[in-house]
Scaffold this active site. Sequence first.
Site, PDB file in Angstrom:
ATOM      1  NE  ARG A  62      -1.280   2.516   2.835  1.00 19.84           N
ATOM      2  CZ  ARG A  62      -0.764   3.616   3.336  1.00 19.84           C
ATOM      3  NH1 ARG A  62      -0.622   4.707   2.584  1.00 19.84           N
ATOM      4  NH2 ARG A  62      -0.344   3.661   4.599  1.00 19.84           N
ATOM      5  CB  CYS A 114       1.820  10.803   1.700  1.00 25.78           C
ATOM      6  SG  CYS A 114       0.307  11.679   1.272  1.00 25.78           S
ATOM      7  CG  ASN A 153       6.351   3.335   4.887  1.00 29.39           C
ATOM      8  OD1 ASN A 153       6.019   3.474   3.721  1.00 29.39           O
ATOM      9  ND2 ASN A 153       5.527   3.523   5.887  1.00 29.39           N
TER      10      ASN A 153
HETATM   11  N1  COA Z   1     -13.005   4.725  -4.353  1.00 30.34           N
HETATM   12  C1  COA Z   1     -13.204   4.953  -5.688  1.00 30.34           C
HETATM   13  N2  COA Z   1     -13.659   6.090  -6.201  1.00 30.34           N
HETATM   14  C2  COA Z   1     -13.947   7.070  -5.333  1.00 30.34           C
HETATM   15  C3  COA Z   1     -13.780   6.918  -3.949  1.00 30.34           C
HETATM   16  C4  COA Z   1     -13.291   5.699  -3.473  1.00 30.34           C
HETATM   17  N3  COA Z   1     -13.098   5.477  -2.174  1.00 30.34           N
HETATM   18  N4  COA Z   1     -14.170   8.058  -3.361  1.00 30.34           N
HETATM   19  C5  COA Z   1     -14.556   8.898  -4.326  1.00 30.34           C
HETATM   20  N5  COA Z   1     -14.436   8.307  -5.525  1.00 30.34           N
HETATM   21  C6  COA Z   1     -14.716   8.861  -6.844  1.00 30.34           C
HETATM   22  C7  COA Z   1     -16.126   9.423  -6.940  1.00 30.34           C
HETATM   23  O1  COA Z   1     -17.009   8.410  -7.272  1.00 30.34           O
HETATM   24  C8  COA Z   1     -15.946  10.445  -8.045  1.00 30.34           C
HETATM   25  O2  COA Z   1     -15.865   9.780  -9.273  1.00 30.34           O
HETATM   26  P1  COA Z   1     -16.330  10.486 -10.645  1.00 30.34           P
HETATM   27  O3  COA Z   1     -15.422  11.668 -10.841  1.00 30.34           O
HETATM   28  O4  COA Z   1     -16.111   9.416 -11.670  1.00 30.34           O
HETATM   29  O5  COA Z   1     -17.752  10.860 -10.419  1.00 30.34           O
HETATM   30  C9  COA Z   1     -14.566  11.015  -7.779  1.00 30.34           C
HETATM   31  O6  COA Z   1     -13.853   9.983  -7.051  1.00 30.34           O
HETATM   32  C10 COA Z   1     -14.593  12.274  -6.952  1.00 30.34           C
HETATM   33  O7  COA Z   1     -15.357  12.032  -5.791  1.00 30.34           O
HETATM   34  P2  COA Z   1     -15.402  13.049  -4.562  1.00 30.34           P
HETATM   35  O8  COA Z   1     -16.195  12.452  -3.453  1.00 30.34           O
HETATM   36  O9  COA Z   1     -15.791  14.420  -5.059  1.00 30.34           O
HETATM   37  O10 COA Z   1     -13.894  13.014  -4.119  1.00 30.34           O
HETATM   38  P3  COA Z   1     -12.795  14.155  -4.127  1.00 30.34           P
HETATM   39  O11 COA Z   1     -12.320  14.451  -5.487  1.00 30.34           O
HETATM   40  O12 COA Z   1     -13.217  15.250  -3.250  1.00 30.34           O
HETATM   41  O13 COA Z   1     -11.613  13.316  -3.375  1.00 30.34           O
HETATM   42  C11 COA Z   1     -11.103  11.462  -1.939  1.00 30.34           C
HETATM   43  C12 COA Z   1     -11.804  12.791  -2.073  1.00 30.34           C
HETATM   44  C13 COA Z   1     -11.028  11.184  -0.446  1.00 30.34           C
HETATM   45  C14 COA Z   1     -11.920  10.388  -2.633  1.00 30.34           C
HETATM   46  C15 COA Z   1      -9.690  11.523  -2.574  1.00 30.34           C
HETATM   47  O14 COA Z   1      -9.034  12.691  -2.173  1.00 30.34           O
HETATM   48  C16 COA Z   1      -8.845  10.343  -2.201  1.00 30.34           C
HETATM   49  O15 COA Z   1      -9.122   9.229  -2.615  1.00 30.34           O
HETATM   50  N6  COA Z   1      -7.784  10.555  -1.409  1.00 30.34           N
HETATM   51  C17 COA Z   1      -6.912   9.480  -0.956  1.00 30.34           C
HETATM   52  C18 COA Z   1      -5.479   9.864  -1.124  1.00 30.34           C
HETATM   53  C19 COA Z   1      -4.548   8.780  -0.637  1.00 30.34           C
HETATM   54  O16 COA Z   1      -4.788   7.601  -0.751  1.00 30.34           O
HETATM   55  N7  COA Z   1      -3.413   9.223  -0.062  1.00 30.34           N
HETATM   56  C20 COA Z   1      -2.382   8.345   0.399  1.00 30.34           C
HETATM   57  C21 COA Z   1      -2.733   7.536   1.566  1.00 30.34           C
HETATM   58  S1  COA Z   1      -2.757   8.402   3.069  1.00 30.34           S
HETATM   59 ZN    ZN Z   2       3.081   6.423   5.304  1.00 30.70          ZN
END
Ligand code: COA
Ligand code: ZN
Length: 317
Positions: free
Chosen positions: A21, A246, A255
Amino acid sequence: MNRVLNTPHYDKLIVQEVAPRDGLQIEPTWVDTPDKIALINSLSTVGFTRIEAGSFVSPKAIPALRDGEAVFQQIERQPGVIYVALIPNLKGAERALASRADELNLVMSASQTHNRANMRMSCESSLVAFGDIVQHVKGSGVLLNASVATTFGCPFEGKIDEDRVISIVDTYREMGIEGITLADTTGMANPRQVTRLVTRVLERLPAAALTLHFHNTRGLGLANVLAAYEAGARRFDAALGGLGGCPFAPGASGNICTEDLVNMCDEMGIPTGIDLEKLIALSRGLPALLGHDVPGQLAKAGRNCDLHPVPEYVLQI
Ligand code: COA
Ligand code: ZN
């Protein structure tokens, strides 16, 4: 003390392997799904009891892990190994449950700015999402852990108030989330700070519920592990080869390296249950898989007991 050998007896240190991950999320080169599965299957046979095998986040945010369903559905699960998925929101929880993750790791940062950069929402919105997840997961038997990212410092805001971290830990526990991870997202922690915070957190929850997640960005990773262990912490995240970081934290790097950590434990007599020789062999396969050198040191140096032949000229003296 062990009365027979007169040597101290140390508690087991539990290592959660996070390379599939945290390690792969920042890799620029796509790792094919069968290769991810093969890596996790191999890691499952070297003694880990916990592996963070992927995340269910937006595929736009982290394209490298967009195949989470296929990975979780096709890995060969070993009895006694908990396969963890990182999730940011309810949609992630639904995907993880459908893919039979054993534990969900919910992530929010102590720093508002990093939470906005990483999760594109405020901390308050993250907590609302966590409430929905707790309700959704209830009764399923799936375990819950929540991480406090940037616990020890934020690349945008700098120092993080320790009382804020404690209040987030309390909030998580009040929500019914059992496991807590304190994460040093960009390696800003120092051993004294770690001792202080771990001591405070262990006044509120048992060591079995606390994980420390250190990055080695400033070379203090293993020093921080030792400080946390001596303050009573027993669970640590680490990544094979020292991969990781990240993508939404400027300056992030790997890590703490699993085989470097296990070597330190072996040399100090702290049991981990992990086969170091097999781990080194796996780590030595990473450059071919990823197309670049990896930061871990032990796979290059070998164990202390991997001795070198004495040169001919020395034998002549
Ligand atoms: N899995 C798959 N797709 C997801 C999702 C999930 N958990 N959460 C949101 N989406 C999709 C939505 O369906 C939407 O899709 P579309 O554009 O095709 O309609 C799109 O992502 C945007 O959704 P929204 O709720 O508006 O999300 P956002 O753009 O505000 O982003 C997060 C929010 C949390 C989903 C995003 O920032 C994210 O995934 N961050 C994780 C980052 C990460 O893993 N960092 C490292 C680990 S700490
Ligand atoms: Zn980390």
